[in-house]
Design an enzyme around this catalytic site. Structure first.
Site, PDB file in Angstrom:
ATOM      1  N   HIS A  19       0.773  -1.279  -0.059  1.00 17.59           N
ATOM      2  CA  HIS A  19       0.087   0.019   0.025  1.00 17.59           C
ATOM      3  C   HIS A  19       0.930   1.282  -0.028  1.00 17.59           C
ATOM      4  O   HIS A  19       1.303   1.896   1.083  1.00 17.59           O
ATOM      5  CB  HIS A  19      -0.931   0.009   1.368  1.00 17.59           C
ATOM      6  CG  HIS A  19      -1.808   1.094   1.354  1.00 17.59           C
ATOM      7  ND1 HIS A  19      -2.863   1.091   2.210  1.00 17.59           N
ATOM      8  CD2 HIS A  19      -1.857   2.235   0.677  1.00 17.59           C
ATOM      9  CE1 HIS A  19      -3.707   2.254   2.111  1.00 17.59           C
ATOM     10  NE2 HIS A  19      -3.024   3.007   0.990  1.00 17.59           N
ATOM     11  N   HIS A  21       1.478   4.818  -2.557  1.00 13.08           N
ATOM     12  CA  HIS A  21       0.898   5.376  -3.803  1.00 13.08           C
ATOM     13  C   HIS A  21       2.285   6.168  -4.479  1.00 13.08           C
ATOM     14  O   HIS A  21       2.963   6.893  -4.030  1.00 13.08           O
ATOM     15  CB  HIS A  21      -0.186   6.571  -3.323  1.00 13.08           C
ATOM     16  CG  HIS A  21      -1.365   5.851  -2.803  1.00 13.08           C
ATOM     17  ND1 HIS A  21      -2.334   5.799  -3.548  1.00 13.08           N
ATOM     18  CD2 HIS A  21      -1.640   5.773  -1.365  1.00 13.08           C
ATOM     19  CE1 HIS A  21      -3.353   5.108  -2.770  1.00 13.08           C
ATOM     20  NE2 HIS A  21      -2.723   5.119  -1.377  1.00 13.08           N
ATOM     21  N   HIS A 196      -9.571   1.007  -0.823  1.00 17.40           N
ATOM     22  CA  HIS A 196      -9.406   1.552   0.145  1.00 17.40           C
ATOM     23  C   HIS A 196     -10.856   1.882   0.902  1.00 17.40           C
ATOM     24  O   HIS A 196     -12.024   2.078  -0.024  1.00 17.40           O
ATOM     25  CB  HIS A 196      -9.014   3.141   0.006  1.00 17.40           C
ATOM     26  CG  HIS A 196      -7.543   3.375  -0.366  1.00 17.40           C
ATOM     27  ND1 HIS A 196      -7.025   2.620  -1.273  1.00 17.40           N
ATOM     28  CD2 HIS A 196      -6.693   4.426   0.353  1.00 17.40           C
ATOM     29  CE1 HIS A 196      -5.647   3.149  -1.269  1.00 17.40           C
ATOM     30  NE2 HIS A 196      -5.210   3.945  -0.387  1.00 17.40           N
ATOM     31  N   GLU A 199     -11.046   3.876   6.337  1.00 14.38           N
ATOM     32  CA  GLU A 199      -9.961   4.681   6.655  1.00 14.38           C
ATOM     33  C   GLU A 199     -10.946   6.186   7.290  1.00 14.38           C
ATOM     34  O   GLU A 199     -10.829   6.207   8.410  1.00 14.38           O
ATOM     35  CB  GLU A 199      -9.001   5.350   5.456  1.00 14.38           C
ATOM     36  CG  GLU A 199      -8.083   6.157   5.985  1.00 14.38           C
ATOM     37  CD  GLU A 199      -7.434   7.068   4.909  1.00 14.38           C
ATOM     38  OE1 GLU A 199      -7.796   6.821   3.777  1.00 14.38           O
ATOM     39  OE2 GLU A 199      -6.506   7.459   5.098  1.00 14.38           O
ATOM     40  N   ASP A 275       1.785   4.286   2.639  1.00 15.42           N
ATOM     41  CA  ASP A 275       0.740   4.934   2.046  1.00 15.42           C
ATOM     42  C   ASP A 275       1.381   5.962   0.821  1.00 15.42           C
ATOM     43  O   ASP A 275       1.709   5.856  -0.046  1.00 15.42           O
ATOM     44  CB  ASP A 275      -0.057   5.646   3.079  1.00 15.42           C
ATOM     45  CG  ASP A 275      -1.608   5.959   2.669  1.00 15.42           C
ATOM     46  OD1 ASP A 275      -1.797   5.556   1.310  1.00 15.42           O
ATOM     47  OD2 ASP A 275      -2.265   6.379   3.433  1.00 15.42           O
ATOM     48  N   ASP A 276       1.668   7.452   1.336  1.00 12.24           N
ATOM     49  CA  ASP A 276       2.059   8.359   0.806  1.00 12.24           C
ATOM     50  C   ASP A 276       3.657   8.736   1.487  1.00 12.24           C
ATOM     51  O   ASP A 276       3.584   9.932   2.047  1.00 12.24           O
ATOM     52  CB  ASP A 276       1.348   9.577   0.646  1.00 12.24           C
ATOM     53  CG  ASP A 276       0.150   9.123  -0.179  1.00 12.24           C
ATOM     54  OD1 ASP A 276      -0.035   9.206  -1.372  1.00 12.24           O
ATOM     55  OD2 ASP A 276      -0.844   8.731   0.458  1.00 12.24           O
TER      56      ASP A 276
HETATM   57 ZN   LIG Z   1      -3.810   5.019   0.376  1.00 12.46          ZN
END
Ligand SMILES: [Zn+2]
Length: 316
Positions: A19, A21, A196, A199, A275-276
């Site tokens: 996961h 991006h 997703h 969240e 994630d990011d």
């Molecule tokens: Zn994400």
């Protein structure tokens, strides 16, 4: 290939990331490089070491502005190469990388430009380091459905590089059921399904991702904790959650980090992810470090093992 865990150092282990991006790897120096390259976009440079956002909305504003700085094949190459370098530093041996086709095609950037930059970097990593990855395009919830359909049709021509399809961007007010037809089409193309959910959205969105979309993994999914029947379902069906501790902490979507351990103790298959990472200033090892006070050495090893088992590669 895989090493033995030494106490308190899970970050020296070989790991898989599921996961992350790609557009979230735009570190401030790359932002500024592209900002100088494209002055006509009128995007300001980043003048702080970390991106100065405070919540999900302000984070997404930065992320979407950063996406606009990616225009040419070599920009996508540079971005992908940056992740590969960080992945090697973090002992990531394989990744299933998210990217957002519509964030680029909506601006008139050809999907072939995006893909050729990404794939050139992946090929170079494979030749130079034997490092491999596959790609998962995410459908942006807040973009028109027909553009997702067009992009997915185009991506079929990229064969082995595309391993699945996901769903991202703001969850509210876009419940997964709105995307059922698109995911039915993706499944017919032979792609795996992830989404997703849970969240910022409620546990009901996780149910929908499972039952309406046929999701095989849930990205984030932390709001499952609100629904004991859902927790039991995730456990019984061994549906992995790809949790992202630093993302949750910096966006304020989870204030009690013990929740991860609670889900783990309930028997849910958890994997740890970044994630990011450029935006949260935390690649994978930093995420393990954040939760390590709550997990035993054996439990951390289990989280690492889960990342291999939860991947769509069949040879682990
Ligand atoms: Zn994400």
């Amino acid at each position: 290939m895989r090493q033995i865990l030494t106490p308190n150092e899970p970050w020296t282990q070989d790991k898989v990331e599921l996961h992350m991006h790609l557009e979230g790897c735009l570190e401030p120096d790359l932002w500024n490089k592209f900002q100088r390259k494209y002055p006509s976009l009128g995007i300001a440079p980043v003048t702080t070491v970390t991106y100065p956002f405070t919540d999900l909305s302000s984070f997404l504003a930065w992320r979407y502005q950063g996406d606009r700085l990616l225009n040419e094949e070599e920009d996508f190459f540079d971005l992908t190469w940056r992740y590969i370098e960080r992945a090697l530093d973090n002992h990531i041996v394989y990744a299933e990388i998210f990217f957002d086709p519509q964030a680029h095609t909506a601006r008139g950037i050809s999907l072939d430009t995006v893909m050729s930059g990404i794939i050139r970097a992946l090929r170079q990593a494979e030749q130079r380091y034997g490092w491999t990855a596959r790609l998962i395009p995410n459908i942006l919830r807040d973009h028109p459905l027909n553009t997702a359909e067009e992009d997915l049709a185009h991506l079929e021509s990229y064969g082995k590089w595309i391993i699945g399809v996901g769903l991202d961007s703001r969850e509210l007010p876009y419940p997964p059921r709105l995307f059922r037809d698109l995911f039915d089409q993706a499944r017919r193309k032979g792609w795996h399904i992830v989404a997703h959910a849970g969240e910022e959205g409620p546990a009901s969105y996780i149910w929908e991702a499972l039952d309406e979309l046929g999701a095989e993994r849930i990205d984030h999914g932390i709001h499952a904790i609100d629904d004991p029947i859902l927790v039991a379902r995730l456990k019984t069906d061994r549906i992995p959650l790809t949790v992202c501790p630093w993302s949750n902490k910096r966006l304020g979507v989870m204030t009690d980090l013990r929740t991860y351990h609670q889900l783990f103790q309930e028997g849910v298959v958890l994997t740890v992810n970044s994630d990011d990472p450029a935006y949260f200033s935390a690649y994978l090892n930093a995420n393990f470090e954040l939760i390590s006070p709550y997990f035993s050495t054996e439990a951390l090893q289990q989280l690492i093992d889960n990342s291999f088992a939860a991947s769509f590669r069949t040879d682990f």
